[in-house]
Write a protein that holds these residues in place. Structure first.
Motif, PDB file in Angstrom:
ATOM      1  N   CYS A   1       0.629  -1.241  -0.101  1.00  0.00           N
ATOM      2  CA  CYS A   1      -0.019  -0.113   0.005  1.00  0.00           C
ATOM      3  C   CYS A   1       0.819   1.147   0.067  1.00  0.00           C
ATOM      4  O   CYS A   1       2.262   1.197   0.330  1.00  0.00           O
TER       5      CYS A   1
ATOM      6  N   SER B   1      -6.471  -4.109   8.031  1.00  0.00           N
ATOM      7  CA  SER B   1      -8.057  -3.457   8.012  1.00  0.00           C
ATOM      8  C   SER B   1      -9.065  -4.274   7.517  1.00  0.00           C
ATOM      9  O   SER B   1      -8.693  -5.542   6.744  1.00  0.00           O
TER      10      SER B   1
ATOM     11  N   ALA C   1     -12.506  -1.037   3.601  1.00  0.00           N
ATOM     12  CA  ALA C   1     -12.078  -0.469   2.050  1.00  0.00           C
ATOM     13  C   ALA C   1     -12.869   0.080   1.554  1.00  0.00           C
ATOM     14  O   ALA C   1     -14.149  -0.294   1.500  1.00  0.00           O
TER      15      ALA C   1
ATOM     16  N   ILE D   1      -8.759   1.867   4.081  1.00  0.00           N
ATOM     17  CA  ILE D   1      -7.955   1.628   2.871  1.00  0.00           C
ATOM     18  C   ILE D   1      -9.094   2.360   1.544  1.00  0.00           C
ATOM     19  O   ILE D   1     -10.015   2.238   1.598  1.00  0.00           O
ATOM     20  N   ASN D   2      -8.439   3.146   0.675  1.00  0.00           N
ATOM     21  CA  ASN D   2      -8.853   3.576  -0.546  1.00  0.00           C
ATOM     22  C   ASN D   2      -8.308   2.914  -1.551  1.00  0.00           C
ATOM     23  O   ASN D   2      -7.129   2.620  -1.832  1.00  0.00           O
ATOM     24  N   SER D   3      -9.413   2.506  -2.474  1.00  0.00           N
ATOM     25  CA  SER D   3      -8.896   1.740  -3.471  1.00  0.00           C
ATOM     26  C   SER D   3      -9.454   2.497  -4.862  1.00  0.00           C
ATOM     27  O   SER D   3     -10.641   2.836  -4.788  1.00  0.00           O
TER      28      SER D   3
ATOM     29  N   GLU E   1      -3.622   3.421   0.379  1.00  0.00           N
ATOM     30  CA  GLU E   1      -4.066   3.419  -0.795  1.00  0.00           C
ATOM     31  C   GLU E   1      -3.647   1.984  -1.294  1.00  0.00           C
ATOM     32  O   GLU E   1      -2.358   1.615  -1.346  1.00  0.00           O
ATOM     33  N   ASN E   2      -4.568   1.151  -1.884  1.00  0.00           N
ATOM     34  CA  ASN E   2      -4.304  -0.285  -2.310  1.00  0.00           C
ATOM     35  C   ASN E   2      -5.404  -0.364  -3.375  1.00  0.00           C
ATOM     36  O   ASN E   2      -6.654  -0.088  -3.316  1.00  0.00           O
TER      37      ASN E   2
ATOM     38  N   ALA F   1      -8.067  -3.963  -2.803  1.00  0.00           N
ATOM     39  CA  ALA F   1      -8.651  -4.361  -1.442  1.00  0.00           C
ATOM     40  C   ALA F   1     -10.352  -3.855  -1.658  1.00  0.00           C
ATOM     41  O   ALA F   1     -11.063  -4.930  -1.016  1.00  0.00           O
ATOM     42  N   TYR F   2     -10.797  -3.003  -2.243  1.00  0.00           N
ATOM     43  CA  TYR F   2     -12.125  -2.757  -2.292  1.00  0.00           C
ATOM     44  C   TYR F   2     -12.923  -3.865  -3.084  1.00  0.00           C
ATOM     45  O   TYR F   2     -13.540  -4.336  -2.716  1.00  0.00           O
TER      46      TYR F   2
ATOM     47  N   LYS G   1     -12.905  -7.085  -1.224  1.00  0.00           N
ATOM     48  CA  LYS G   1     -13.881  -7.015   0.083  1.00  0.00           C
ATOM     49  C   LYS G   1     -15.263  -7.217  -0.536  1.00  0.00           C
ATOM     50  O   LYS G   1     -15.943  -7.769  -0.050  1.00  0.00           O
TER      51      LYS G   1
ATOM     52  N   SER H   1      -7.651  -7.155   5.211  1.00  0.00           N
ATOM     53  CA  SER H   1      -6.433  -6.804   4.364  1.00  0.00           C
ATOM     54  C   SER H   1      -5.093  -6.809   5.334  1.00  0.00           C
ATOM     55  O   SER H   1      -5.304  -6.174   6.597  1.00  0.00           O
TER      56      SER H   1
END
Length: 169
Positions: A41, A55, A58, A88-90, A112-113, A116-117, A120, A132
């Protein structure tokens, strides 16, 4: 590049992982109780590089929304998430602007990854828990890509140590 012998690779971005994880789950004889996504990330602010961030939170929030050029019908309510939680922001991009990274941080996002979103969303659609485990390779700034390349080998090592220490593998 981001692969581990003890994990199934699902792809890059938001679309490939959603498709590939769905295929994996549909072809499973028994669904897992939990999906643990591992990867790298970028950090939006002052946290430490090469640290592990875990986390269950996401979201997908685009730079264009920060700039006032778009909106999303996806509900993003970060006020209900604990301040101590890594959020996390994806998206299908890597932020390379310190100013934009600061705006993401001010909204409550931590890291930021790209994947992940979507992981999820698939997990939740199948009724599976999601977590994550990410290692920070870079800050979200103009040096993001170079720092990712430089730090990823150590990040991979740190993730492997962390996973082993927690008895996950």
């Amino acid at each position: 590049m981001e692969s581990f012998e003890f994990a199934k690779a699902v792809g890059i971005g938001m679309v490939e992982p959603a498709i590939n994880l769905t295929k994996i789950l549909l072809n499973s004889k028994k669904l897992p109780k939990k999906i643990i996504f591992i990867g790298s990330c970028g950090l939006y602010k002052d946290e430490k590089l090469l640290e592990i961030y875990t986390s269950t939170q996401a979201f997908n929030y685009e730079i264009s929304a920060i700039m006032g050029l778009s909106y999303t019908p996806i509900e993003i309510n970060l006020s209900t998430v604990s301040q101590e939680t890594t959020i996390i922001n994806s998206s299908n991009f890597i932020t390379t602007s310190k100013d934009i990274a600061t705006k993401f941080k001010n909204l409550g996002f931590s890291v930021e990854n790209m994947e992940a979103y979507s992981i999820k969303c698939v997990a939740l659609k199948f009724g599976i828990e999601f977590e994550s485990i990410l290692c920070a390779t870079n800050y979200c700034d103009e040096n993001a890509h170079e720092n990712f390349i430089q730090n990823y080998p150590k990040a991979k090592e740190n993730i492997t140590k962390y996973i082993k220490s927690k008895g996950i593998i």
